[in-house]
Design a protein around this motif. Sequence first.
Motif, PDB file in Angstrom:
ATOM      1  N   LEU A 223      18.495  10.285  -5.457  1.00  0.00           N
ATOM      2  CA  LEU A 223      19.052   8.936  -4.658  1.00  0.00           C
ATOM      3  C   LEU A 223      17.718   8.185  -4.106  1.00  0.00           C
ATOM      4  O   LEU A 223      16.764   8.628  -3.511  1.00  0.00           O
ATOM      5  CB  LEU A 223      19.624   9.566  -3.302  1.00  0.00           C
TER       6      LEU A 223
ATOM      7  N   VAL B  38      16.296   5.597  -1.889  1.00  0.00           N
ATOM      8  CA  VAL B  38      16.835   5.067  -0.722  1.00  0.00           C
ATOM      9  C   VAL B  38      16.082   3.739  -0.377  1.00  0.00           C
ATOM     10  O   VAL B  38      16.842   2.935  -0.096  1.00  0.00           O
ATOM     11  CB  VAL B  38      16.571   6.016   0.471  1.00  0.00           C
TER      12      VAL B  38
ATOM     13  N   TYR C   6      15.341  10.817  -2.142  1.00  0.00           N
ATOM     14  CA  TYR C   6      15.746  11.944  -1.984  1.00  0.00           C
ATOM     15  C   TYR C   6      16.449  12.509  -3.231  1.00  0.00           C
ATOM     16  O   TYR C   6      17.440  12.212  -3.480  1.00  0.00           O
ATOM     17  CB  TYR C   6      16.633  11.951  -0.685  1.00  0.00           C
TER      18      TYR C   6
ATOM     19  N   PRO D  67      24.070  -1.909   6.743  1.00  0.00           N
ATOM     20  CA  PRO D  67      25.175  -0.915   6.618  1.00  0.00           C
ATOM     21  C   PRO D  67      24.557   0.474   6.676  1.00  0.00           C
ATOM     22  O   PRO D  67      23.181   0.876   6.483  1.00  0.00           O
ATOM     23  CB  PRO D  67      25.964  -1.049   5.356  1.00  0.00           C
ATOM     24  N   SER D  68      25.419   1.562   7.099  1.00  0.00           N
ATOM     25  CA  SER D  68      25.088   2.719   7.385  1.00  0.00           C
ATOM     26  C   SER D  68      24.461   3.386   5.743  1.00  0.00           C
ATOM     27  O   SER D  68      24.974   3.038   4.740  1.00  0.00           O
ATOM     28  CB  SER D  68      26.060   3.790   7.713  1.00  0.00           C
ATOM     29  N   GLY D  69      23.330   3.975   5.660  1.00  0.00           N
ATOM     30  CA  GLY D  69      22.809   4.509   4.645  1.00  0.00           C
ATOM     31  C   GLY D  69      21.887   3.571   3.718  1.00  0.00           C
ATOM     32  O   GLY D  69      21.375   3.986   2.502  1.00  0.00           O
ATOM     33  N   SER D  70      21.577   2.469   4.440  1.00  0.00           N
ATOM     34  CA  SER D  70      20.988   1.569   3.614  1.00  0.00           C
ATOM     35  C   SER D  70      19.471   1.710   3.743  1.00  0.00           C
ATOM     36  O   SER D  70      18.572   1.090   3.319  1.00  0.00           O
ATOM     37  CB  SER D  70      21.223   0.209   4.110  1.00  0.00           C
ATOM     38  N   GLY D  71      18.941   2.721   4.728  1.00  0.00           N
ATOM     39  CA  GLY D  71      17.524   2.986   4.495  1.00  0.00           C
ATOM     40  C   GLY D  71      16.900   2.582   5.583  1.00  0.00           C
ATOM     41  O   GLY D  71      15.592   2.508   5.664  1.00  0.00           O
ATOM     42  N   LYS D  72      17.306   2.040   6.729  1.00  0.00           N
ATOM     43  CA  LYS D  72      16.931   1.850   7.896  1.00  0.00           C
ATOM     44  C   LYS D  72      16.010   2.541   8.624  1.00  0.00           C
ATOM     45  O   LYS D  72      14.939   2.545   8.959  1.00  0.00           O
ATOM     46  CB  LYS D  72      17.938   0.758   8.886  1.00  0.00           C
ATOM     47  N   THR D  73      16.594   3.683   8.988  1.00  0.00           N
ATOM     48  CA  THR D  73      15.818   4.849   9.903  1.00  0.00           C
ATOM     49  C   THR D  73      14.693   5.174   8.741  1.00  0.00           C
ATOM     50  O   THR D  73      13.763   5.538   9.264  1.00  0.00           O
ATOM     51  CB  THR D  73      16.662   5.999   9.983  1.00  0.00           C
ATOM     52  N   THR D  74      14.915   5.382   7.642  1.00  0.00           N
ATOM     53  CA  THR D  74      13.833   5.749   6.543  1.00  0.00           C
ATOM     54  C   THR D  74      12.706   4.941   6.611  1.00  0.00           C
ATOM     55  O   THR D  74      11.535   5.309   6.500  1.00  0.00           O
ATOM     56  CB  THR D  74      14.350   5.826   5.216  1.00  0.00           C
TER      57      THR D  74
ATOM     58  N   GLU E  28      17.746   2.671  16.823  1.00  0.00           N
ATOM     59  CA  GLU E  28      18.983   2.780  17.287  1.00  0.00           C
ATOM     60  C   GLU E  28      18.871   3.485  18.499  1.00  0.00           C
ATOM     61  O   GLU E  28      19.472   4.399  18.858  1.00  0.00           O
ATOM     62  CB  GLU E  28      20.089   3.671  16.443  1.00  0.00           C
TER      63      GLU E  28
ATOM     64  N   HIS F 229      22.064  -1.923  16.238  1.00  0.00           N
ATOM     65  CA  HIS F 229      23.602  -2.277  15.883  1.00  0.00           C
ATOM     66  C   HIS F 229      23.954  -3.340  17.122  1.00  0.00           C
ATOM     67  O   HIS F 229      24.863  -3.933  17.171  1.00  0.00           O
ATOM     68  CB  HIS F 229      24.436  -1.159  15.844  1.00  0.00           C
TER      69      HIS F 229
HETATM   70  N1  LIG Z   1      16.354  14.242   4.545  1.00  0.00           N
HETATM   71  C1  LIG Z   1      17.120  13.774   3.601  1.00  0.00           C
HETATM   72  N2  LIG Z   1      17.619  14.262   2.622  1.00  0.00           N
HETATM   73  C2  LIG Z   1      18.585  13.663   1.739  1.00  0.00           C
HETATM   74  N3  LIG Z   1      19.011  12.418   1.824  1.00  0.00           N
HETATM   75  C3  LIG Z   1      18.451  11.787   2.976  1.00  0.00           C
HETATM   76  C4  LIG Z   1      17.502  12.512   4.085  1.00  0.00           C
HETATM   77  N4  LIG Z   1      17.511  11.434   5.098  1.00  0.00           N
HETATM   78  C5  LIG Z   1      18.245  10.470   4.621  1.00  0.00           C
HETATM   79  N5  LIG Z   1      18.958  10.710   3.332  1.00  0.00           N
HETATM   80  C6  LIG Z   1      19.599   9.459   2.853  1.00  0.00           C
HETATM   81  O1  LIG Z   1      19.303   8.510   2.591  1.00  0.00           O
HETATM   82  C7  LIG Z   1      20.036   7.329   2.649  1.00  0.00           C
HETATM   83  C8  LIG Z   1      19.288   6.374   3.957  1.00  0.00           C
HETATM   84  O2  LIG Z   1      19.270   7.269   5.025  1.00  0.00           O
HETATM   85  P1  LIG Z   1      18.852   6.470   6.549  1.00  0.00           P
HETATM   86  O3  LIG Z   1      18.986   7.378   7.602  1.00  0.00           O
HETATM   87  O4  LIG Z   1      17.494   5.547   6.160  1.00  0.00           O
HETATM   88  O5  LIG Z   1      20.153   5.331   6.654  1.00  0.00           O
HETATM   89  P2  LIG Z   1      20.326   4.241   7.890  1.00  0.00           P
HETATM   90  O6  LIG Z   1      20.162   2.879   7.150  1.00  0.00           O
HETATM   91  O7  LIG Z   1      19.482   4.580   8.995  1.00  0.00           O
HETATM   92  O8  LIG Z   1      21.825   4.570   8.091  1.00  0.00           O
HETATM   93  P3  LIG Z   1      22.745   4.846   9.739  1.00  0.00           P
HETATM   94  O9  LIG Z   1      23.089   3.343   9.841  1.00  0.00           O
HETATM   95  O10 LIG Z   1      23.622   5.472   9.316  1.00  0.00           O
HETATM   96  O11 LIG Z   1      21.624   5.350  10.483  1.00  0.00           O
HETATM   97  C9  LIG Z   1      21.157   7.768   3.108  1.00  0.00           C
HETATM   98  O12 LIG Z   1      22.218   7.577   2.114  1.00  0.00           O
HETATM   99  C10 LIG Z   1      20.916   9.111   3.696  1.00  0.00           C
HETATM  100  O13 LIG Z   1      22.137  10.127   3.362  1.00  0.00           O
END
Ligand SMILES: Nc1ncnc2c1ncn2[C@@H]1O[C@H](COP(=O)(O)OP(=O)(O)OP(=O)(O)O)[C@@H](O)[C@H]1O
Lengths: 222, 258
Positions: B18, B20, B15, B39-46, B176, B209
């Motif tokens: 960044l 991811v 992004y 951890p949060s922000g590690s890219g799991k959802t992505t 989640e 989680h």
């Molecule tokens: N649409 C977007 N635009 C910019 N940055 C994004 C976007 N979506 C996600 N990010 C960034 O990408 C990184 C990974 O996001 P992601 O949602 O995959 O994390 P996660 O592991 O699922 O975290 P969580 O446990 O909080 O759900 C984060 O730093 C987030 O801020």
Amino acid sequence: MNIWDWYYVWEALPYLYRGAVITVQATLIAFAIALVLGLAFALIRQSNNRLVNGAMAETVEFIRSTPLLLQIFFVYFVGPQFGIVIPAWVAGIGVLGIHYAAYCSEVYRAGIEAVDGGQWEASIALNLSRSRTWSRIILPQAIPPIVPGLGNYFIGMFKDTPILAAIAILEMLQQAKNFGAENYRYIEAITMAGAFYLVFSLIASAIVQAVSFWLNRRYHLQ
Amino acid sequence: MSEPMVRFENVTKRYGALTVLDELNLDIERNEKVSIIGPSGSGKTTVLRMLMTLEKINDGVIWVEGEPMTHEQKNGAMVPASDRHLRRVRGKVGMVFQHFNLFPHMTALQNCMEAPVSVLGLPKGEAEERSAELLDMVGLGDKKGHYPIQLSGGQKQRVAIARALAMRPKVMLFDEVTSALDPELVGEVLNVIRQLGSEHDLTMLMVTHQMGFAKEFSDRVCFFYGGKIAEQGPPDKLFNEPDNERTRQFLSAVLEAG
Ligand SMILES: Nc1ncnc2c1ncn2[C@@H]1O[C@H](COP(=O)(O)OP(=O)(O)OP(=O)(O)O)[C@@H](O)[C@H]1O
Ligand SMILES: [Mg+2]
């Protein structure tokens, strides 16, 4: 001379009736155009193609920032100089419809953008086509909440119909004025026209409320 | 050995500045149950969103059943997938979201029927039958005519699961799916997922989680850290004797909090 003379009320009625028919017809037809075209404008604005969506935004902005009367004059008086002759009725209602379509498109846009992004994601995940997503998922949620906003423009447009007199369409206010001029007597006819605008506006806003209530219930939105 | 159900091959997602996900490589076998933690922000959802084609990738290829998903072959070259190609391949994948994303203007049954009718072209009667069976399976046979607003969080999420299953996906993604629920409603949703895993031929990829559930349910757990898979392995190994210091820190932090 009486301030109010019932004789003139009776005399003016046929004039006002003819005018009222024109006013109501013009409002209904032009607003139908505004609703359909406004939705089309709003959908075009959601296009992923920057060029298309930018051009649409500019067009809407242009329509909204020039006077309605000027637009009517342009179509009706300037057109014929280039061989484009449009009857007054078509020009008047068409321009009224297009003008208000620009305003309505902004209302639609607000409604569309208020729909939760998760609805789009679920639609993609279920592999729904784009057109199906619009027609079955997004618009049924976007439109009910904005019915009052569209309704305001319905009433606004109704009150703008006297502008049609400028291209010789005998709508109600013009009829009232003509009656006054012929009889050297304005108070009854103008007052009656005012009462009619008031009554029609009240009826229209009741209809808008009913439609809004019905749509929200139909689609189970709060 | 046949090809994996899903293959992430050197997948990079950015992004802006960044990064991811950084050259992610991950194979998921047919019917495998994989949990993703981190951890949060590690890219799991992505990871899930890319596989559901909700996000475009910047580099690499995602394969489903040996066929490229993010790309297609054109005149012998791999080009980014067209909408048509995406629509075809995407049908193999279904997703359940953290916030349900049910269609609020449709009943539970209509939510489940919409896509089978309009995408698969099933006759209404057949779609209704299939949807009703699925709602029965998730324990909501008596709620078919309810609108989402009339359902509890746990019930909504079970409708969402039934809705995704109605498209007969081969891969199910869960992001989640219990995080937005009151604690007492988590169990009913996990039970449904457990049942799915044991009774259906489904490849399942879930971000969670719920460490206890991940441990009991998955064949493999992947720990994401800083855009990479820092460690992966069978749950017993990863939870009880992790090799990676980050994994250990993460697990002890989570266990303390939970
Ligand atoms: N649409 C977007 N635009 C910019 N940055 C994004 C976007 N979506 C996600 N990010 C960034 O990408 C990184 C990974 O996001 P992601 O949602 O995959 O994390 P996660 O592991 O699922 O975290 P969580 O446990 O909080 O759900 C984060 O730093 C987030 O801020
Ligand atoms: Mg997440």
